[in-house]
Scaffold this motif. Structure first.
Motif, PDB file in Angstrom:
ATOM      1  N   GLY A 197      46.431  30.070  71.451  1.00 37.20           N
ATOM      2  CA  GLY A 197      47.253  29.443  70.429  1.00 37.20           C
ATOM      3  C   GLY A 197      47.207  30.273  69.176  1.00 37.20           C
ATOM      4  N   LEU A 198      47.543  29.669  68.060  1.00 33.23           N
ATOM      5  CA  LEU A 198      47.570  30.371  66.797  1.00 33.23           C
ATOM      6  C   LEU A 198      46.155  30.423  66.218  1.00 33.23           C
ATOM      7  CD1 LEU A 198      50.852  28.793  65.473  1.00 33.23           C
ATOM      8  CD2 LEU A 198      50.503  31.216  65.898  1.00 33.23           C
ATOM      9  N   ILE A 199      45.528  31.577  66.277  1.00 33.56           N
ATOM     10  CA  ILE A 199      44.190  31.778  65.722  1.00 33.56           C
ATOM     11  C   ILE A 199      44.320  32.810  64.608  1.00 33.56           C
ATOM     12  CG2 ILE A 199      41.804  32.374  66.205  1.00 33.56           C
ATOM     13  CD1 ILE A 199      42.763  29.972  67.788  1.00 33.56           C
ATOM     14  N   ASP A 200      44.069  32.387  63.373  1.00 34.23           N
ATOM     15  CA  ASP A 200      44.233  33.275  62.222  1.00 34.23           C
ATOM     16  C   ASP A 200      45.628  33.915  62.207  1.00 34.23           C
ATOM     17  OD1 ASP A 200      41.641  32.761  61.357  1.00 34.23           O
ATOM     18  OD2 ASP A 200      40.810  34.343  62.629  1.00 34.23           O
ATOM     19  N   GLY A 201      46.620  33.107  62.582  1.00 35.85           N
ATOM     20  CA  GLY A 201      47.995  33.584  62.514  1.00 35.85           C
ATOM     21  C   GLY A 201      48.433  34.452  63.670  1.00 35.85           C
ATOM     22  N   ALA A 202      47.641  34.540  64.734  1.00 35.42           N
ATOM     23  CA  ALA A 202      48.014  35.406  65.860  1.00 35.42           C
ATOM     24  C   ALA A 202      47.824  34.672  67.181  1.00 35.42           C
ATOM     25  CB  ALA A 202      47.187  36.687  65.853  1.00 35.42           C
ATOM     26  N   THR A 222      57.287  39.252  74.512  1.00 36.08           N
ATOM     27  CA  THR A 222      58.213  40.143  73.802  1.00 36.08           C
ATOM     28  C   THR A 222      58.719  39.515  72.509  1.00 36.08           C
ATOM     29  OG1 THR A 222      60.035  39.295  75.164  1.00 36.08           O
ATOM     30  CG2 THR A 222      58.969  41.346  75.874  1.00 36.08           C
ATOM     31  N   MET A 223      59.006  38.209  72.512  1.00 37.67           N
ATOM     32  CA  MET A 223      59.549  37.588  71.324  1.00 37.67           C
ATOM     33  C   MET A 223      58.538  37.553  70.181  1.00 37.67           C
ATOM     34  SD  MET A 223      62.061  34.513  72.674  1.00 37.67           S
ATOM     35  CE  MET A 223      62.765  34.339  71.021  1.00 37.67           C
ATOM     36  N   LEU A 224      57.249  37.586  70.519  1.00 37.12           N
ATOM     37  CA  LEU A 224      56.221  37.601  69.476  1.00 37.12           C
ATOM     38  C   LEU A 224      55.733  39.012  69.173  1.00 37.12           C
ATOM     39  CD1 LEU A 224      54.151  34.390  70.291  1.00 37.12           C
ATOM     40  CD2 LEU A 224      55.896  34.736  68.539  1.00 37.12           C
ATOM     41  N   GLY A 225      56.567  39.984  69.471  1.00 37.86           N
ATOM     42  CA  GLY A 225      56.277  41.343  69.037  1.00 37.86           C
ATOM     43  C   GLY A 225      55.295  42.091  69.898  1.00 37.86           C
ATOM     44  N   GLY A 226      55.195  41.757  71.173  1.00 37.41           N
ATOM     45  CA  GLY A 226      54.288  42.473  72.053  1.00 37.41           C
ATOM     46  C   GLY A 226      54.707  43.907  72.298  1.00 37.41           C
ATOM     47  N   ILE A 268      60.596  35.109  59.108  1.00 34.17           N
ATOM     48  CA  ILE A 268      59.244  35.316  59.613  1.00 34.17           C
ATOM     49  C   ILE A 268      59.203  36.600  60.431  1.00 34.17           C
ATOM     50  CG2 ILE A 268      58.643  32.865  59.612  1.00 34.17           C
ATOM     51  CD1 ILE A 268      59.103  32.837  62.634  1.00 34.17           C
ATOM     52  N   ARG A 269      58.020  37.175  60.525  1.00 31.28           N
ATOM     53  CA  ARG A 269      57.821  38.422  61.260  1.00 31.28           C
ATOM     54  C   ARG A 269      56.751  38.190  62.316  1.00 31.28           C
ATOM     55  NH1 ARG A 269      58.145  44.135  60.431  1.00 31.28           N
ATOM     56  NH2 ARG A 269      56.356  45.281  61.275  1.00 31.28           N
ATOM     57  N   ALA A 270      56.986  38.696  63.516  1.00 35.91           N
ATOM     58  CA  ALA A 270      56.020  38.609  64.610  1.00 35.91           C
ATOM     59  C   ALA A 270      55.682  40.025  65.065  1.00 35.91           C
ATOM     60  CB  ALA A 270      56.589  37.804  65.773  1.00 35.91           C
ATOM     61  N   ASP A 271      54.371  40.341  65.112  1.00 35.45           N
ATOM     62  CA  ASP A 271      53.925  41.681  65.505  1.00 35.45           C
ATOM     63  C   ASP A 271      52.628  41.543  66.290  1.00 35.45           C
ATOM     64  OD1 ASP A 271      53.465  44.354  65.814  1.00 35.45           O
ATOM     65  OD2 ASP A 271      53.162  44.796  63.690  1.00 35.45           O
ATOM     66  N   GLN A 272      52.688  41.856  67.593  1.00 36.12           N
ATOM     67  CA  GLN A 272      51.524  41.743  68.475  1.00 36.12           C
ATOM     68  C   GLN A 272      50.911  40.345  68.417  1.00 36.12           C
ATOM     69  OE1 GLN A 272      50.557  44.062  70.717  1.00 36.12           O
ATOM     70  NE2 GLN A 272      52.316  45.272  70.022  1.00 36.12           N
ATOM     71  N   GLY A 273      51.779  39.332  68.347  1.00 37.81           N
ATOM     72  CA  GLY A 273      51.314  37.956  68.333  1.00 37.81           C
ATOM     73  C   GLY A 273      50.960  37.425  66.967  1.00 37.81           C
TER      74      GLY A 273
END
Length: 572
Positions: free
Chosen positions: A122-127, A196-200, A229-234
Motif C-alpha cells: 500500500g502507500l508507505i511514505d508516499g510509495a 506502469t500507471m504508477l511510474g514503474g 500529481i506525479r507518480a515515479d516508481q510507486g
C-alpha cells in the motif's frame, strides 16, 4: 403383468427416494456455500487470510459435493419430466456454477491474497511497492476469466421455469457471482495497470478533477478544483493545486459528440467546470486533459475524477485532518465542503484557497493511511461510482474502459439491461446540497410488449427562506432562476436498442430534449422548483432490451446514496 407393474412401481419409488435424498443433500451443500461465501468475504476484508483459506476449502468441498449429487444418470433422467424437470436442471446448473467458481476462482484469489502482506503493501511514505503485482496478475487473470464465464452461465439458468424458492436462490447466485466477478476483475485490472500507471517504467503525471456534488453534473458534480500529481516508481507526490478560475472560457468549443451537444450545447467543450456533464468519462477526460494542457502547457498521462463523498470515505480510513482553520472528519467533511464554506466565506477566490488546503491535507493523509483501511475506503467509493479513471495510453485505456472505473456508458448483454438517470444543475449555485431524489424501476409487459419504466422524483429540500442564502449558494438569479429556486436538467436513458414508449412529468406531457446515447434513447426534462417543491418524471421504454427482469438503474452520484425501489409494472 402385475409383477412388471409392481417392479416398475418399486423402481420408480427407489428413483424418487434417490433424487429426494440427493436433492436434500445438494440443497444443504448449496446453502452452506452461500453461508460460507458471506463469511469468506468478511475474512478477506478483515485480512484474516488463514481463516479465509479454510473457508474457501469448505466452500469447494460443499460445491463439489452438490455437483456430484446432481450429476448422476437418475437425476438427469428426472430433468426431462414436464414442469418438474426444469427445477432439477436448475439445481444441477447452480451446483455446477458454484463448483467451478469455488475451484477455478475462489482458491486462486485466496492464494493470491495469502501471498500479500496487507500490513506492508500500500502507500508507505508516499510509495507503493510495485514488485508483487507482476506475481499476482496471472492467477487473477485466470480467476477473472472463470468468473466472467460463470456469470454468463448463471444468467442463462432459466429461473422463470422454477418454483419460487429456487428462483430466488438462482437470482442470489447471479448477484453473488456478478459481485465476485466485478471485485476480482477490478483486482486484476489493478495488478495489470498499477506498475506502469504508477511510474514503474517512466514517471507519470495525472490531473485529479474534484467534483462538487452541491452543483450536480452527470458524473457527480461540477469540477470545483483540480490538482496535478506525479507518480515515479510507486512514489506519489502532489505537484500543484489549481483553481477553475485559472481556466479561461474557450472562445470555441472542443470537439463534442452529437448527443452531448444535443443535451448540453457547447458548455462541456468551453468551460472546464462543465466537462463532467458528459456522461461518458472516456469523452469527458480528454477534454479535461486538453484544457489543462492549454492552460499550463503540460501534457498529462491521464485524468482521475473523484467527488466530495470520497473524502468522507478516506477520512474513515485516516482519521481527522486539519486544513488551515478547518478540522475535518468523516462525519463533517461533506457538510463543511459543500455547505459551510459557502455560508461563511463570501468570495470564490478565498473559497478556492480553502479547498486547496483541504485537498492537500486529504492527499497527505491518504499517503500515510493504513493500507487495508485505505483500500477499503477506495473500494467503497468505487462501488458507489464516485471514482473515474482515464489513461492517455491506449493499451491501459482499453483495460480501464472495460471496467467500472473507466466511467464509460454500460454495454448491455443479451439477457440483461441497464437504464440511467443523469442530473445536471443549471441554477448556477450550490443548491443541490439541499436536493433529494427518489428512483423507482418497473419491468414487465403491457399488451404483449416488453416495457421498462423509470420514475424519478426530484425535490428542492431547501428551507422556505432559501432566497436569503448567500449569492454563491443560490446563484443570485444570474441564469434567470430566482434565488432559492432550482433549475435542473434530468435526463433518462433506456436500454440499448429500445425506443421511447411514453414520457410525462407530473402526469402531463411537455416539450423535452431527446437524443440517442450509444444506441440508447434519451429524454431530458428541465425542472424548476421552489423551496419545498418536487416533481416526478416517468419514462417508458419498449422493444428490444426492454422488460428484462435483470435490469439495473444507475444514476448520477448524489451526496446521499439512494436505494432503487422496484415496483410492479401497472399498464395504463
Amino acid at each position: 403383468m402385475v409383477t412388471t407393474l409392481l417392479l416398475l412401481g418399486l423402481l420408480l419409488a427407489v428413483a424418487v427416494g434417490w433424487v429426494v435424498v440427493r436433492g436434500i443433500g445438494a440443497t444443504n451443500d448449496l446453502r452452506q456455500v452461500a453461508a460460507e461465501g458471506a463469511a469468506l468475504k468478511t475474512a478477506i476484508t478483515d485480512a484474516e487470510l488463514t481463516r479465509a483459506g479454510n473457508i474457501a476449502t469448505r466452500i469447494a468441498d460443499h460445491a463439489d459435493s452438490a455437483r456430484a449429487l446432481t450429476s448422476d444418470p437418475v437425476w438427469r433422467g428426472f430433468e426431462i419430466l414436464p414442469w418438474l424437470g426444469a427445477n432439477f436442471t436448475a439445481v444441477r446448473e447452480v451446483a455446477e456454477v458454484a463448483d467451478d467458481v469455488a475451484s477455478d476462482a475462489l482458491k486462486p484469489v485466496v492464494d493470491v491474497a495469502a501471498d500479500i502482506d496487507l500490513s506492508s503493501v500500500g502507500l508507505i511514505d508516499g510509495a507503493i511497492d510495485l514488485a508483487p503485482f507482476a506475481d499476482i496478475e496471472p492467477p487473477l487473470r485466470a480467476a477473472t476469466a472463470s468468473l466472467s464465464n460463470a456469470a454468463a452461465r448463471a444468467d442463462r439458468i432459466d429461473a422463470d421455469a422454477t418454483i419460487e424458492p429456487l428462483a430466488e436462490a438462482i437470482h442470489e447466485l447471479r448477484e453473488a457471482v456478478t459481485e465476485a466477478s466485478t471485485v476480482v476483475g477490478a483486482l486484476h485490472g489493478a495488478s495489470a495497470l498499477l506498475p506502469t500507471m504508477l511510474g514503474g517504467d517512466a514517471p507519470r503525471t495525472y490531473v485529479v478533477a474534484m467534483q462538487n456534488n452541491a452543483e450536480l453534473r452527470s458524473s457527480g458534480g461540477i469540477v470545483g478544483a483540480l490538482a496535478l500529481i506525479r507518480a515515479d516508481q510507486g512514489a506519489i507526490t502532489l505537484v500543484r493545486n489549481a483553481s477553475t478560475l485559472g481556466f479561461p472560457v474557450r472562445e470555441s468549443s472542443l470537439d463534442l459528440s452529437a448527443p452531448v451537444r444535443a443535451l448540453f450545447d457547447e458548455q462541456p467543450g468551453r468551460f472546464i467546470q462543465n466537462t463532467t456533464s458528459v456522461p461518458d468519462f472516456t469523452e469527458a477526460a480528454p477534454l479535461i486533459a486538453e484544457m489543462w494542457q492549454s492552460s499550463f502547457g503540460e501534457t498529462v498521462d491521464g485524468v482521475l475524477a473523484v467527488d466530495t463523498v470520497v473524502a468522507a470515505h478516506l477520512l474513515e480510513a485516516t482519521g481527522p485532518v486539519t486544513a488551515g482553520a478547518l478540522s475535518l472528519d468523516s462525519e463533517n467533511v461533506v457538510d463543511v465542503l459543500l455547505s459551510e464554506v459557502y455560508l461563511t466565506i463570501p468570495d470564490q477566490a478565498t473559497q478556492d484557497a480553502v479547498f486547496a488546503n483541504a485537498s492537500a491535507a486529504l492527499f497527505g493523509a491518504a499517503l500515510t493511511a493504513p493500507p487495508r483501511e485505505l483500500i477499503g475506503a477506495l473500494a467503497e467509493s468505487a462501488d458507489e461510482n464516485r471514482i473515474r479513471i482515464w489513461s492517455a495510453h491506449p493499451e491501459e485505456q482499453e483495460l480501464l474502459g472495460a471496467s467500472s472505473l473507466g466511467g464509460a456508458l454500460p454495454q448491455d448483454p443479451p439477457d440483461a439491461a441497464t437504464v440511467g438517470v443523469l442530473i445536471n444543475d443549471i441554477t448556477g449555485g450550490k443548491m443541490d446540497y439541499y436536493a433529494d431524489a427518489d428512483f423507482t424501476l418497473a419491468v414487465g409487459e403491457c399488451r404483449g410488449e416488453p416495457i421498462t419504466r423509470v420514475t424519478v422524483t426530484w425535490s428542492n429540500g431547501a428551507p422556505a427562506d432559501a432566497a436569503a442564502l448567500p449569492p454563491l449558494v443560490t446563484g443570485n438569479g444570474w441564469y434567470g432562476v430566482p434565488a432559492g429556486e432550482t433549475r435542473t436538467l434530468i435526463a433518462v436513458y433506456g436500454p440499448s436498442g429500445s425506443e421511447l414508449a411514453a414520457d410525462s412529468r407530473d402526469g402531463s406531457e411537455e416539450p423535452v430534449q431527446s437524443t440517442t446515447l450509444d444506441g440508447r434513447p434519451v429524454v431530458q426534462h428541465t425542472v424548476q422548483l421552489a423551496p419545498g417543491a418536487d416533481s416526478t418524471i416517468t419514462v417508458d421504454f419498449r422493444g428490444s432490451g426492454a422488460g428484462h427482469a435483470l435490469t439495473e438503474l444507475r444514476h448520477t452520484p448524489l451526496i446521499e446514496t439512494f436505494e432503487i425501489t422496484p415496483e410492479k409494472l401497472v399498464c395504463e
